[in-house]
Design a protein around this motif. Structure first.
Motif, short mmCIF file in Angstrom:
data_model
loop_
_atom_site.label_atom_id
_atom_site.label_comp_id
_atom_site.label_asym_id
_atom_site.label_seq_id
_atom_site.Cartn_x
_atom_site.Cartn_y
_atom_site.Cartn_z
N ILE A 178 0.63 -1.15 0.22
CA ILE A 178 0.10 -0.05 -0.05
C ILE A 178 0.90 1.23 0.03
CG2 ILE A 178 -0.21 0.36 2.65
CD1 ILE A 178 -3.20 0.85 1.92
N ALA A 179 2.17 1.34 0.86
CA ALA A 179 2.79 2.28 0.69
C ALA A 179 3.11 2.84 -0.62
CB ALA A 179 4.10 2.12 1.65
N ALA A 180 3.43 1.87 -1.70
CA ALA A 180 4.17 2.07 -2.87
C ALA A 180 2.94 2.42 -4.14
CB ALA A 180 4.72 0.94 -3.56
N ASP A 181 1.80 2.63 -3.41
CA ASP A 181 0.61 2.69 -4.33
C ASP A 181 -0.16 3.85 -4.23
OD1 ASP A 181 -0.88 0.71 -5.83
OD2 ASP A 181 -2.28 0.17 -4.47
N LEU A 182 0.33 5.00 -4.27
CA LEU A 182 -0.44 6.30 -4.11
C LEU A 182 -1.65 6.56 -5.22
CD1 LEU A 182 2.71 8.78 -3.46
CD2 LEU A 182 1.26 7.53 -1.91
N ALA A 183 -1.41 6.16 -6.39
CA ALA A 183 -2.43 6.50 -7.16
C ALA A 183 -3.82 5.69 -6.76
CB ALA A 183 -2.14 6.23 -8.58
N VAL A 184 -3.75 4.53 -6.58
CA VAL A 184 -4.82 3.73 -6.03
C VAL A 184 -5.28 4.41 -4.89
CG1 VAL A 184 -5.95 1.50 -5.93
CG2 VAL A 184 -4.26 2.01 -7.53
N THR A 185 -4.46 4.49 -3.76
CA THR A 185 -4.89 5.18 -2.63
C THR A 185 -5.59 6.29 -2.69
OG1 THR A 185 -3.08 3.91 -1.77
CG2 THR A 185 -4.32 5.41 -0.31
N LEU A 186 -5.35 7.25 -3.48
CA LEU A 186 -5.99 8.58 -3.97
C LEU A 186 -7.33 8.04 -4.50
CD1 LEU A 186 -6.06 11.39 -3.93
CD2 LEU A 186 -4.75 11.31 -5.96
N LEU A 187 -7.48 7.12 -5.23
CA LEU A 187 -8.62 6.89 -6.16
C LEU A 187 -9.58 6.35 -5.02
CD1 LEU A 187 -9.00 4.64 -9.25
CD2 LEU A 187 -10.22 4.22 -7.30
N LEU A 188 -9.10 5.31 -4.34
CA LEU A 188 -10.09 5.11 -3.15
C LEU A 188 -10.61 5.89 -2.20
CD1 LEU A 188 -8.38 1.44 -2.69
CD2 LEU A 188 -10.68 1.85 -3.50
N VAL A 189 -9.75 6.70 -1.77
CA VAL A 189 -9.89 8.01 -0.75
C VAL A 189 -11.14 8.80 -1.48
CG1 VAL A 189 -9.31 10.07 0.34
CG2 VAL A 189 -7.77 8.07 0.36
N ILE A 190 -10.85 9.07 -2.85
CA ILE A 190 -11.63 9.97 -3.47
C ILE A 190 -13.37 9.22 -3.72
CG2 ILE A 190 -12.62 10.95 -5.91
CD1 ILE A 190 -9.60 11.59 -6.20
N ALA A 191 -13.17 8.07 -4.10
CA ALA A 191 -14.33 7.16 -3.93
C ALA A 191 -15.04 7.03 -2.71
CB ALA A 191 -13.93 5.75 -4.42
N GLY A 192 -14.16 6.97 -1.57
CA GLY A 192 -15.00 6.84 -0.27
C GLY A 192 -15.76 8.26 0.14
N VAL A 193 -14.96 9.35 -0.22
CA VAL A 193 -15.55 10.65 -0.12
C VAL A 193 -17.02 10.77 -0.83
CG1 VAL A 193 -15.32 13.07 -0.09
CG2 VAL A 193 -13.51 11.73 0.61
N VAL A 194 -16.80 10.39 -1.92
CA VAL A 194 -17.91 10.40 -3.02
C VAL A 194 -19.24 9.71 -2.57
CG1 VAL A 194 -18.83 10.05 -5.24
CG2 VAL A 194 -16.76 11.16 -5.13
N ALA A 195 -18.78 8.45 -2.03
CA ALA A 195 -19.97 7.43 -1.73
C ALA A 195 -20.52 7.82 -0.43
CB ALA A 195 -19.22 6.01 -1.42
N TRP A 196 -19.77 8.64 0.49
CA TRP A 196 -19.90 9.08 1.76
C TRP A 196 -20.97 10.11 1.65
CZ3 TRP A 196 -18.49 7.53 6.72
CH2 TRP A 196 -18.80 8.00 7.76
N GLY A 197 -20.60 11.09 0.77
CA GLY A 197 -21.63 12.20 0.54
C GLY A 197 -22.72 11.84 0.05
N ARG A 198 -22.77 10.83 -1.01
CA ARG A 198 -24.12 10.30 -1.72
C ARG A 198 -24.92 9.67 -0.74
NH1 ARG A 198 -23.70 9.15 -7.30
NH2 ARG A 198 -25.62 7.75 -6.88
N LEU A 199 -24.60 8.92 0.37
CA LEU A 199 -25.43 8.11 1.21
C LEU A 199 -25.64 8.99 2.48
CD1 LEU A 199 -23.51 4.95 0.73
CD2 LEU A 199 -25.80 5.28 0.05
N ARG A 200 -25.36 10.33 2.50
CA ARG A 200 -25.42 11.01 3.60
C ARG A 200 -26.89 11.19 4.00
NH1 ARG A 200 -21.76 15.70 3.72
NH2 ARG A 200 -22.80 16.31 2.07
#
Ligand code: ZN
Ligand code: ZN
Length: 177
Positions: free
Chosen positions: A155-177
């Motif tokens: 995971i430490a070498a995986d910045l792009a996918v980690t960023l992708l997942l963080v953005i996905a999490g924020v978007v999903a969080w907002g949609r389900l609020r």
């Protein structure tokens, strides 16, 4: 006749829960005085904390059936994303304009898709349980992907996918609020 009492309309009122805060807001249900620190926005308008707790709209209440469906959908999505991600996404994608753009676009789409899947499965339930389920699904999906790809330490070498997942999490969080 030198002084007159102040007109009633200028009377200063204070929040019932915060006696030092002036306010003119009232709970739309019980008419208690509320201030911006304690009011709760509900689909039906501003409420005091008590009324907000009492009158939870049905979309925030999950029955056993919805819990089961949420769990099933979450496990299914995590499995598909985790295995698919292990096959399609090389571990170790770092910064760079291309990968960052991919992360933003992909994360937005993924978050929206995950939120949509949960909403359809539960007939548009939302709230903290659904938000937590969506985020947990993304985390588990990435863990499955990393384990299949060679180990969680990647995971430490995986910045792009980690960023992708963080953005996905924020978007999903907002949609389900
Ligand atoms: Zn109230
Ligand atoms: Zn208050």
């Amino acid at each position: 006749m030198t002084s007159m009492p102040a007109p009633a309309s200028e009377e200063v009122m204070y929040c019932q829960r915060h006696p030092d805060v002036e306010t003119a807001l009232r709970c739309g249900r019980c008419e208690a005085l509320i201030c911006p620190r304690c009011l709760v926005f509900t689909p039906a308008g501003a409420r005091c904390p008590d009324c907000a707790r009492l009158r939870r709209p049905p979309m925030y209440e999950l029955g056993a059936r919805e819990y089961a469906l949420t769990l099933a959908v979450g496990v299914g999505i995590a499995f598909v994303l985790g295995v698919g991600g292990a096959l399609l996404l090389p571990v170790g994608m770092r910064g760079g304009f291309f990968f960052l753009t991919l992360a933003v676009l992909g994360g937005t789409a993924l978050g929206g898709g995950v939120a949509e899947a949960f909403q359809r499965a539960t007939r548009y339930k939302r709230g903290p349980v659904m938000q937590g389920a969506a985020v947990a699904t993304l985390v588990v999906a990435d863990l499955i992907r990393l384990v299949l790809s060679g180990g969680v330490q990647l995971i430490a070498a995986d910045l792009a996918v980690t960023l992708l997942l963080v953005i996905a999490g924020v978007v999903a969080w907002g949609r389900l609020r």
